[in-house]
Design an enzyme around this catalytic site. Structure first.
Site, PDB file in Angstrom:
ATOM      1  N   ILE A   1     -14.534  80.113 -19.042  1.00  0.00           N
ATOM      2  CA  ILE A   1     -15.542  79.253 -18.404  1.00  0.00           C
ATOM      3  C   ILE A   1     -16.346  78.569 -19.500  1.00  0.00           C
ATOM      4  O   ILE A   1     -16.957  79.256 -20.325  1.00  0.00           O
ATOM      5  CB  ILE A   1     -16.512  80.089 -17.552  1.00  0.00           C
ATOM      6  CG1 ILE A   1     -15.767  80.840 -16.462  1.00  0.00           C
ATOM      7  CG2 ILE A   1     -17.622  79.215 -16.963  1.00  0.00           C
ATOM      8  CD1 ILE A   1     -16.623  81.894 -15.763  1.00  0.00           C
ATOM      9  N   GLY A   2     -16.376  77.256 -19.504  1.00  0.00           N
ATOM     10  CA  GLY A   2     -17.121  76.523 -20.532  1.00  0.00           C
ATOM     11  C   GLY A   2     -18.306  75.794 -19.928  1.00  0.00           C
ATOM     12  O   GLY A   2     -18.344  74.559 -19.905  1.00  0.00           O
TER      13      GLY A   2
ATOM     14  N   GLU B   1     -17.938  82.971  -8.277  1.00  0.00           N
ATOM     15  CA  GLU B   1     -18.273  83.700  -9.497  1.00  0.00           C
ATOM     16  C   GLU B   1     -19.266  84.834  -9.241  1.00  0.00           C
ATOM     17  O   GLU B   1     -19.305  85.810  -9.967  1.00  0.00           O
ATOM     18  CB  GLU B   1     -18.843  82.731 -10.550  1.00  0.00           C
ATOM     19  CG  GLU B   1     -19.037  83.421 -11.894  1.00  0.00           C
ATOM     20  CD  GLU B   1     -19.613  82.532 -12.990  1.00  0.00           C
ATOM     21  OE1 GLU B   1     -19.587  81.304 -12.851  1.00  0.00           O
ATOM     22  OE2 GLU B   1     -20.086  83.106 -13.985  1.00  0.00           O
TER      23      GLU B   1
HETATM   24  C1  LIG Z   1     -22.125  88.988 -21.044  1.00  0.00           C
HETATM   25  C2  LIG Z   1     -22.247  87.508 -20.826  1.00  0.00           C
HETATM   26  C3  LIG Z   1     -21.122  86.755 -20.499  1.00  0.00           C
HETATM   27  C4  LIG Z   1     -21.207  85.378 -20.332  1.00  0.00           C
HETATM   28  N1  LIG Z   1     -20.061  84.667 -20.128  1.00  0.00           N
HETATM   29  C5  LIG Z   1     -20.126  83.329 -20.072  1.00  0.00           C
HETATM   30  C6  LIG Z   1     -18.934  82.553 -20.010  1.00  0.00           C
HETATM   31  O1  LIG Z   1     -17.827  83.081 -20.071  1.00  0.00           O
HETATM   32  N2  LIG Z   1     -19.039  81.199 -19.935  1.00  0.00           N
HETATM   33  C7  LIG Z   1     -20.248  80.577 -19.893  1.00  0.00           C
HETATM   34  O2  LIG Z   1     -20.265  79.358 -19.771  1.00  0.00           O
HETATM   35  N3  LIG Z   1     -21.389  81.294 -19.973  1.00  0.00           N
HETATM   36  C8  LIG Z   1     -21.353  82.630 -20.093  1.00  0.00           C
HETATM   37  N4  LIG Z   1     -22.514  83.368 -20.215  1.00  0.00           N
HETATM   38  C9  LIG Z   1     -23.768  82.663 -20.278  1.00  0.00           C
HETATM   39  C10 LIG Z   1     -24.707  82.967 -19.125  1.00  0.00           C
HETATM   40  O3  LIG Z   1     -24.299  82.378 -17.942  1.00  0.00           O
HETATM   41  C11 LIG Z   1     -26.090  82.508 -19.623  1.00  0.00           C
HETATM   42  O4  LIG Z   1     -26.446  83.443 -20.637  1.00  0.00           O
HETATM   43  C12 LIG Z   1     -27.117  82.522 -18.555  1.00  0.00           C
HETATM   44  O5  LIG Z   1     -26.841  81.513 -17.623  1.00  0.00           O
HETATM   45  C13 LIG Z   1     -28.541  82.378 -19.110  1.00  0.00           C
HETATM   46  O6  LIG Z   1     -28.657  81.343 -20.055  1.00  0.00           O
HETATM   47  P1  LIG Z   1     -29.353  81.606 -21.461  1.00  0.00           P
HETATM   48  O7  LIG Z   1     -28.747  82.844 -22.043  1.00  0.00           O
HETATM   49  O8  LIG Z   1     -29.294  80.331 -22.267  1.00  0.00           O
HETATM   50  O9  LIG Z   1     -30.870  81.953 -21.125  1.00  0.00           O
HETATM   51  P2  LIG Z   1     -32.093  80.927 -20.749  1.00  0.00           P
HETATM   52  O10 LIG Z   1     -31.551  79.942 -19.796  1.00  0.00           O
HETATM   53  O11 LIG Z   1     -32.606  80.421 -22.067  1.00  0.00           O
HETATM   54  O12 LIG Z   1     -33.064  81.885 -20.094  1.00  0.00           O
HETATM   55  C14 LIG Z   1     -33.869  82.837 -20.807  1.00  0.00           C
HETATM   56  C15 LIG Z   1     -34.739  83.583 -19.803  1.00  0.00           C
HETATM   57  O13 LIG Z   1     -35.616  82.660 -19.130  1.00  0.00           O
HETATM   58  C16 LIG Z   1     -35.445  82.774 -17.721  1.00  0.00           C
HETATM   59  N5  LIG Z   1     -35.544  81.450 -17.104  1.00  0.00           N
HETATM   60  C17 LIG Z   1     -34.954  80.296 -17.515  1.00  0.00           C
HETATM   61  N6  LIG Z   1     -35.261  79.292 -16.684  1.00  0.00           N
HETATM   62  C18 LIG Z   1     -36.066  79.813 -15.717  1.00  0.00           C
HETATM   63  C19 LIG Z   1     -36.698  79.293 -14.562  1.00  0.00           C
HETATM   64  N7  LIG Z   1     -36.576  78.000 -14.228  1.00  0.00           N
HETATM   65  N8  LIG Z   1     -37.434  80.136 -13.794  1.00  0.00           N
HETATM   66  C20 LIG Z   1     -37.561  81.458 -14.119  1.00  0.00           C
HETATM   67  N9  LIG Z   1     -36.991  82.003 -15.221  1.00  0.00           N
HETATM   68  C21 LIG Z   1     -36.253  81.207 -15.990  1.00  0.00           C
HETATM   69  C22 LIG Z   1     -34.042  83.306 -17.523  1.00  0.00           C
HETATM   70  O14 LIG Z   1     -33.895  83.955 -16.292  1.00  0.00           O
HETATM   71  C23 LIG Z   1     -33.927  84.269 -18.696  1.00  0.00           C
HETATM   72  O15 LIG Z   1     -34.489  85.510 -18.386  1.00  0.00           O
HETATM   73  C24 LIG Z   1     -22.458  84.747 -20.417  1.00  0.00           C
HETATM   74  C25 LIG Z   1     -23.611  85.487 -20.717  1.00  0.00           C
HETATM   75  C26 LIG Z   1     -23.507  86.853 -20.923  1.00  0.00           C
HETATM   76  C27 LIG Z   1     -24.759  87.613 -21.283  1.00  0.00           C
END
Ligand SMILES: Cc1cc2nc3c(=O)[nH]c(=O)nc-3n(C[C@H](O)[C@H](O)[C@H](O)COP(=O)(O)OP(=O)(O)OC[C@H]3O[C@@H](n4cnc5c(N)ncnc54)[C@H](O)[C@@H]3O)c2cc1C
Length: 395
Positions: free
Chosen positions: A142-143, A260
């Site tokens: 997934i990208g 998903e």
């Molecule tokens: C084990 C693992 C597997 C993954 N696999 C994939 C994959 O295969 N492909 C892929 O594309 N992605 C993948 N991801 C990415 C995952 O979907 C993202 O980590 C996730 O969507 C959160 O984005 P971020 O880490 O940039 O955190 P941020 O978006 O920077 O968020 C940081 C914190 O702020 C909070 N936050 C942000 N915005 C808001 C808001 N508007 N209101 C309240 N709180 C908020 C979030 O809930 C979080 O606690 C993976 C992540 C993990 C940990």
């Protein structure tokens, strides 16, 4: 699924969970999968590990599942699938996850890429990819995520520029599970500038071995290499690999998220640890408090499972249960963490990642080191609660 197993829901309210009784055929299927898991356990491939849908990459195992018709089960037979629907698929993946089987090679292709290509792909894409997915010969990543646009997915900065016969992609995707071992990624990229940030996004099927794709490992706390930063450094993607309509990327990815978010992987990642706990408790006389805690976990698992089955039934009936899927994921992933905490508190065994593989201290260490990801991957719980709130407001 026979229509009698599902209460009719012509228009599904955002908080409706169809009440599902699995048909008799599902019981037979479950027995077949259990027998298969036992055979595989005997040959040393099913190790009973937590988080096996993310960490258990074994293409040989995936192919053997495919030979039995258990990959791409919900895809139509004309594209090489089994045409058996989401409830039969549910039974298969539930059994494999409960056994801690190494399903991660085919996980994303089976759960997401296949249904998405079926729904949005061209006939050529369907004929090329779907039979390969169902045969366990084509694995997807997934990208979606990027460094500065994780939860705010609509702000993705990866760009796709038009070329003479296709597109040139430039940008970096983060946390791309399995990109170092899989064949393709479905990449969300910006194809057009638009005032509305949800517009101008498109999806592409990108060959992960194409020139210009640079894969950089991101190691987990445990030292495992499961994730990557995928640098797209001017990757040429032919026209035929645009998935769906140009500019419809946002609608497509949000539609995919019900696939998903709602499955049994969202509450069974740590189930093998519960099995291990029960084995440990069998060897000593369990206290009343330990039994009560196991009972509470079991009751919570049962409730989340019923909700998750309701989402599978809604998908089977052609609905798009996004709110319900978000609710199941929030409840389920919190339960996964609570399971680890409860196991630690009622059986104080030190976690030890160097202990004998499959022993309780080793499984506990594995589950603990993976646990920060449970409530993040696939969308954080804070974001899910926003989706649920909006769903409830519409009701
Ligand atoms: C084990 C693992 C597997 C993954 N696999 C994939 C994959 O295969 N492909 C892929 O594309 N992605 C993948 N991801 C990415 C995952 O979907 C993202 O980590 C996730 O969507 C959160 O984005 P971020 O880490 O940039 O955190 P941020 O978006 O920077 O968020 C940081 C914190 O702020 C909070 N936050 C942000 N915005 C808001 C808001 N508007 N209101 C309240 N709180 C908020 C979030 O809930 C979080 O606690 C993976 C992540 C993990 C940990």
């Amino acid at each position: 699924m026979s229509p009698s197993t599902l209460s009719p829901t012509p228009t599904l309210s955002p908080i409706a969970f169809p009440d599902v009784a699995l048909p008799e055929s599902a019981r037979r299927l479950r027995a077949e999968v259990r027998a298969f898991a036992d055979e595989e356990r005997a040959r040393g491939t099913v190790l009973g590990r937590p988080d096996s849908w993310l960490a258990g990459w074994d293409p040989g195992f995936s192919r053997r599942c495919a030979e039995r018709g258990w990959v791409g089960m919900a895809l139509p037979t004309e594209y090489g699938g089994a045409g058996r629907g989401f409830l039969d698929r549910y039974v298969v993946i539930e059994e494999l996850l409960a056994a801690g089987a190494p399903v991660s090679a085919h996980w994303v292709s089976d759960r997401q890429a296949g249904p998405s290509i079926l729904q949005h792909g061209t006939e050529e894409q369907r004929r090329f990819f779907l039979p390969r997915i169902a045969a366990g010969q084509c694995f997807f990543s997934i990208g979606m995520s990027e460094k500065n646009s994780g939860s705010d997915l609509a702000s993705v900065a990866t760009r796709a520029e038009r070329t003479a016969d296709g597109w040139r992609l430039t940008g970096t995707k983060m946390w791309t599970g399995g990109a170092h071992v899989n064949d393709y990624a479905i990449v969300l990229a910006r194809t057009d500038d638009a005032e509305d940030k949800h517009a101008g996004l498109s999806q592409f099927i990108v060959d992960l071995r194409a020139p210009g794709v640079r894969i950089e490992p991101i190691r987990l706390m445990s030292g495992e290499h499961r994730f990557n930063a995928v640098h797209l450094e001017g990757v040429d993607v032919p026209d035929g690999m645009l998935l769906g309509e140009r500019g419809s990327g946002w609608k497509q990815v949000t539609g995919e998220l019900a696939f998903e978010r709602s499955g049994p992987e969202r509450y069974l990642s740590t189930f093998p640890l519960l099995v291990s706990l029960l084995r440990e408790l069998e060897q000593r006389s369990a206290t009343a408090e330990q039994l009560v805690q196991v009972g509470i976990l079991t009751a919570r698992l049962h409730s989340v499972r019923q909700l998750s089955l309701g989402v599978a039934a809604a998908l089977d009936a052609g609905h798009s249960p996004d709110t319900q899927a978000a609710l199941v994921k929030d409840l389920g992933t919190r339960l996964e963490g609570a399971l680890v905490d409860t196991v630690r508190s009622i059986l104080p065994t030190p976690a030890d990642s160097h202990a004998t593989p499959g022993s309780h201290p080793e499984l506990l260490a594995f589950a603990l080191l993976h646990s920060p990801g449970y409530t993040l991957r696939g969308g954080t719980n804070e974001i899910l609660r926003g989706i649920i709130t909006r769903g409830l407001e519409q009701h």
